[in-house]
Enzyme design. Structure first.
Site, PDB file in Angstrom:
ATOM      1  N   GLU A  84       0.837  -1.198   0.000  1.00  0.00           N
ATOM      2  CA  GLU A  84       0.000   0.000   0.000  1.00  0.00           C
ATOM      3  C   GLU A  84       0.881   1.260   0.000  1.00  0.00           C
ATOM      4  O   GLU A  84       1.940   1.285   0.624  1.00  0.00           O
ATOM      5  CB  GLU A  84      -0.891   0.001   1.240  1.00  0.00           C
ATOM      6  CG  GLU A  84      -1.861  -1.169   1.225  1.00  0.00           C
ATOM      7  CD  GLU A  84      -2.864  -1.157   2.361  1.00  0.00           C
ATOM      8  OE1 GLU A  84      -4.001  -1.577   2.128  1.00  0.00           O
ATOM      9  OE2 GLU A  84      -2.527  -0.732   3.477  1.00  0.00           O
ATOM     10  N   CYS A  97       3.816   8.605   0.293  1.00  0.00           N
ATOM     11  CA  CYS A  97       4.336   7.790   1.379  1.00  0.00           C
ATOM     12  C   CYS A  97       4.503   6.370   0.835  1.00  0.00           C
ATOM     13  O   CYS A  97       3.518   5.734   0.457  1.00  0.00           O
ATOM     14  CB  CYS A  97       3.344   7.817   2.543  1.00  0.00           C
ATOM     15  SG  CYS A  97       3.782   6.715   3.899  1.00  0.00           S
ATOM     16  N   CYS A 104       6.585  -6.466   7.666  1.00  0.00           N
ATOM     17  CA  CYS A 104       7.669  -5.887   8.466  1.00  0.00           C
ATOM     18  C   CYS A 104       7.992  -6.872   9.592  1.00  0.00           C
ATOM     19  O   CYS A 104       7.100  -7.553  10.093  1.00  0.00           O
ATOM     20  CB  CYS A 104       7.202  -4.562   9.072  1.00  0.00           C
ATOM     21  SG  CYS A 104       8.469  -3.704  10.025  1.00  0.00           S
ATOM     22  N   CYS A 108       6.553  -3.920  16.227  1.00  0.00           N
ATOM     23  CA  CYS A 108       6.042  -2.883  17.133  1.00  0.00           C
ATOM     24  C   CYS A 108       4.588  -3.207  17.522  1.00  0.00           C
ATOM     25  O   CYS A 108       3.772  -3.548  16.671  1.00  0.00           O
ATOM     26  CB  CYS A 108       6.121  -1.507  16.480  1.00  0.00           C
ATOM     27  SG  CYS A 108       7.813  -1.027  16.099  1.00  0.00           S
ATOM     28  N   CYS A 111       1.508  -1.279  15.597  1.00  0.00           N
ATOM     29  CA  CYS A 111       1.537  -1.005  14.151  1.00  0.00           C
ATOM     30  C   CYS A 111       0.950  -2.159  13.347  1.00  0.00           C
ATOM     31  O   CYS A 111       1.268  -3.324  13.589  1.00  0.00           O
ATOM     32  CB  CYS A 111       2.978  -0.736  13.728  1.00  0.00           C
ATOM     33  SG  CYS A 111       3.139  -0.298  11.993  1.00  0.00           S
ATOM     34  N   HIS A 213       8.976   7.002  20.414  1.00  0.00           N
ATOM     35  CA  HIS A 213       7.775   6.532  21.119  1.00  0.00           C
ATOM     36  C   HIS A 213       7.910   6.277  22.612  1.00  0.00           C
ATOM     37  O   HIS A 213       6.919   5.940  23.279  1.00  0.00           O
ATOM     38  CB  HIS A 213       7.176   5.293  20.448  1.00  0.00           C
ATOM     39  CG  HIS A 213       6.939   5.450  18.975  1.00  0.00           C
ATOM     40  ND1 HIS A 213       6.447   6.609  18.420  1.00  0.00           N
ATOM     41  CD2 HIS A 213       7.140   4.597  17.934  1.00  0.00           C
ATOM     42  CE1 HIS A 213       6.361   6.449  17.107  1.00  0.00           C
ATOM     43  NE2 HIS A 213       6.775   5.259  16.792  1.00  0.00           N
ATOM     44  N   CYS A 330      -0.791   6.895   9.676  1.00  0.00           N
ATOM     45  CA  CYS A 330       0.423   6.256  10.219  1.00  0.00           C
ATOM     46  C   CYS A 330       0.074   4.964  10.935  1.00  0.00           C
ATOM     47  O   CYS A 330      -0.825   4.925  11.771  1.00  0.00           O
ATOM     48  CB  CYS A 330       1.098   7.157  11.228  1.00  0.00           C
ATOM     49  SG  CYS A 330       1.662   8.690  10.554  1.00  0.00           S
TER      50      CYS A 330
HETATM   51  N1  SAH Z   1       9.527   1.232  10.180  1.00  0.00           N
HETATM   52  C1  SAH Z   1       9.714   2.634  10.030  1.00  0.00           C
HETATM   53  C2  SAH Z   1       8.794   3.229   9.014  1.00  0.00           C
HETATM   54  C3  SAH Z   1       7.341   3.269   9.427  1.00  0.00           C
HETATM   55  S1  SAH Z   1       6.915   4.932   9.551  1.00  0.00           S
HETATM   56  C4  SAH Z   1       9.615   3.311  11.385  1.00  0.00           C
HETATM   57  O1  SAH Z   1       9.371   2.616  12.357  1.00  0.00           O
HETATM   58  O2  SAH Z   1       9.860   4.490  11.487  1.00  0.00           O
HETATM   59  C5  SAH Z   1       5.409   4.919  10.312  1.00  0.00           C
HETATM   60  C6  SAH Z   1       5.398   5.791  11.543  1.00  0.00           C
HETATM   61  O3  SAH Z   1       4.120   5.630  12.161  1.00  0.00           O
HETATM   62  C7  SAH Z   1       6.409   5.327  12.561  1.00  0.00           C
HETATM   63  O4  SAH Z   1       6.845   6.385  13.353  1.00  0.00           O
HETATM   64  C8  SAH Z   1       5.570   4.387  13.374  1.00  0.00           C
HETATM   65  O5  SAH Z   1       6.155   4.114  14.606  1.00  0.00           O
HETATM   66  C9  SAH Z   1       4.282   5.156  13.472  1.00  0.00           C
HETATM   67  N2  SAH Z   1       3.139   4.332  13.800  1.00  0.00           N
HETATM   68  C10 SAH Z   1       3.022   2.987  13.709  1.00  0.00           C
HETATM   69  N3  SAH Z   1       1.818   2.584  14.110  1.00  0.00           N
HETATM   70  C11 SAH Z   1       1.150   3.704  14.439  1.00  0.00           C
HETATM   71  C12 SAH Z   1      -0.165   3.935  14.900  1.00  0.00           C
HETATM   72  N4  SAH Z   1      -1.020   2.934  15.105  1.00  0.00           N
HETATM   73  N5  SAH Z   1      -0.521   5.217  15.136  1.00  0.00           N
HETATM   74  C13 SAH Z   1       0.337   6.232  14.912  1.00  0.00           C
HETATM   75  N6  SAH Z   1       1.582   6.076  14.475  1.00  0.00           N
HETATM   76  C14 SAH Z   1       1.987   4.821  14.257  1.00  0.00           C
END
Ligand code: SAH
Length: 342
Positions: A84, A97, A104, A108, A111, A213, A330
Site C-alpha cells: 500500500e 508515502c 515488516c 512494534c 503497528c 515513542h 500512520c
Molecule cells: N519502520 C519505520 C517506518 C514506518 S513509519 C519506522 O518505524 O519508522 C510509520 C510511523 O508511524 C512510525 O513512526 C511508526 O512508529 C508510526 N506508527 C506505527 N503505528 C502507528 C499507529 N497505530 N498510530 C500512529 N503512528 C503509528
C-alpha cells in the site's frame, strides 16, 4: 525488472541485447513516466518483444480516496505481493508515502504493518513505482513533476532493506528522472543504529526521522522489540553522527498511547533526552489498529503535550491525521493478500 536499473545499468542492458545505446534513454524516460510498454511510441516492436519479460508489470487492485483528499492504492506485483502507498495533498505540494517491504519484522506493538511479519523486501524499482504511479495519476510527466516530496513511512523498515532503499533514493533523485531532491525526502526508522551511520557515511542527506515513542529503554522495550537490540543512547549518538555529517535536523516521532507514554513524567524525560540537540518532536496521537488493543490520546491532550514540550525548550508539533477513514494514516498500512482487500 529493469525499473531497478540506473541509466548506466540500462545502457549495459541494451548493449547486451545488441541494441544501440540511445534505447536506454528512451526506455528510462518511458519508465519514469510510468508508461506501459504498448504506450511507448518511439520503440520498435521487435525491441519491445525482447524486453517484455523485464519490463515493470503491476496491477492496482484498490484505489481509495479519503474525504480529506488523501489517496491510498494497493499495488500488486507479479509474485502476488501487495503493498500500500499513500498520496497526501498539502498546500505546498504532493507527498507520496511509500512502503519499503512487504510486511515488516520489527514487531512494534501498535503497528498494523507488522501483523503478518515480513514477506519480502521490495526492490528499488518496486519502491520507485509507487511514486511514479501517483506522479502520472496527478497528470505529471518528465517536464512537469507533480510529486514534490517522498516519505519512507509506509509498510516496512527502510533500514532493514538498506541496499534497495538507498538505490531507490538515488533513482528518485536522479536528474534524468523525477529529480526529487534529498531535502524533500524523509526516511523514518525505528532505529537500526549501524545503518543510520552507514547512511551518513554513504553520503546521503535525506531527513532522518526516528520512531522513538518512549523516553527510556525499559518502556520502549514493552512496545518496540528493537529496543532490546539498541539503546536510546546509542540511537541518539547515531543521530548526532548523522547531524554532524549532513547538517540535517533530526525529527523524532512520538506516538501518544493513552496510559502508556503520555504522562507528565514521560514528557519531562523526553524533553531531557532531547535537550541540546538540533531536533524536532512530532507527536502522533496513536491511530487505531483493529487487531491491537492500544488506544491513542485525544488531540486536545496531544496539543497540551506539545505546549509542555515547547515550554521545556523542545520544538514540538502534533502531526495532522490524514486518510484515517481509508486506513491510510500512520501505522495503518498493512500487507494484504489477494482477496483480502475489503
Ligand atoms: N519502520 C519505520 C517506518 C514506518 S513509519 C519506522 O518505524 O519508522 C510509520 C510511523 O508511524 C512510525 O513512526 C511508526 O512508529 C508510526 N506508527 C506505527 N503505528 C502507528 C499507529 N497505530 N498510530 C500512529 N503512528 C503509528
Amino acid at each position: 525488472m529493469i525499473l531497478d536499473f540506473s541509466l548506466q545499468e540500462l545502457e549495459n542492458y541494451v548493449k547486451g541485447l545488441n541494441e544501440p545505446k540511445f534505447r536506454a534513454v528512451q526506455l528510462f524516460e518511458a519508465m519514469m513516466q510510468n508508461k506501459a510498454l504498448d504506450e511507448i511510441s518511439n520503440l520498435p516492436n521487435a525491441f519491445k518483444q525482447k524486453i517484455e519479460k523485464d519490463y515493470p508489470k503491476y496491477e492496482v487492485v484498490a484505489h481509495l480516496t479519503s474525504k480529506d483528499g488523501t489517496e491510498k492504492v494497493a499495488i500488486k506485483f507479479q509474485d502476488g505481493s501487495i503493498v500500500e502507498s499513500v498520496l497526501l495533498k498539502y498546500k505546498y505540494g504532493n507527498t507520496v508515502c511509500v512502503s519499503t517491504q512487504v510486511g515488516c519484522r520489527m514487531g512494534c506493538k501498535f503497528c498494523a504493518s507488522t501483523l503478518n511479519g515480513l514477506k519480502r523486501n521490495l526492490t528499488a524499482g518496486e519502491i520507485l513505482l509507487q511514486v511514479l504511479f501517483f506522479n502520472r495519476n496527478l497528470g505529471g510527466n518528465l517536464k512537469e513533476r507533480k510529486v514534490t516530496n517522498v516519505v519512507l513511512m509506509g509498510c516496512g523498515e527502510p533500514l532493514d532493506n538498506y541496499d534497495n532503499v538507498t538505490k531507490f533514493l538515488k533513482l528518485v533523485s536522479s536528474e534524468s528522472g523525477l529529480n526529487i531532491s534529498q531535502r524533500n525526502i524523509s526516511l523514518s526508522t525505528c532505529g537500526l543504529v549501524p545503518n543510520i551511520k552507514k547512511l551518513a557515511d554513504d553520503g546521503f542527506s535525506v531527513t532522518l526521522t526516528i520512531s522513538l515513542h518512549a523516553p527510556n529503554d525499559d518502556l520502549r522495550k514493552t512496545i518496540m522489540p528493537i529496543a532490546n537490540a539498541y539503546k536510546i543512547s546509542e540511537i541518539l549518538n547515531a543521530c548526532d553522527y548523522y547531524f554532524d555529517k549532513t547538517g540535517r535536523r533530526i525529527c523524532f516521532e512520538y506516538s501518544l498511547i493513552e496510559g502508556v507514554n503520555d504522562n507528565d513524567a514521560c514528557i519531562k524525560e523526553l524533553a531531557q533526552i532531547m535537550r541540546g540537540r538540533s531536533c524536532h518532536v512530532n507527536l502522533i496521537p496513536l491511530n487505531s489498529v483493529k487487531e491491537k488493543s492500544l488506544l491513542g490520546v485525544n488531540r486536545k491532550k496531544a496539543y497540551r503535550i506539545a505546549e509542555d514540550l515547547t515550554k521545556l525548550g523542545i520544538s514540538a508539533t502534533v502531526r495532522r491525521t490524514m486518510g484515517e477513514d481509508i486506513e491510510g494514516a500512520c501505522g495503518q498500512l498493512r500487507n494484504r493478500v489477494g482477496g483480502e482487500n475489503a
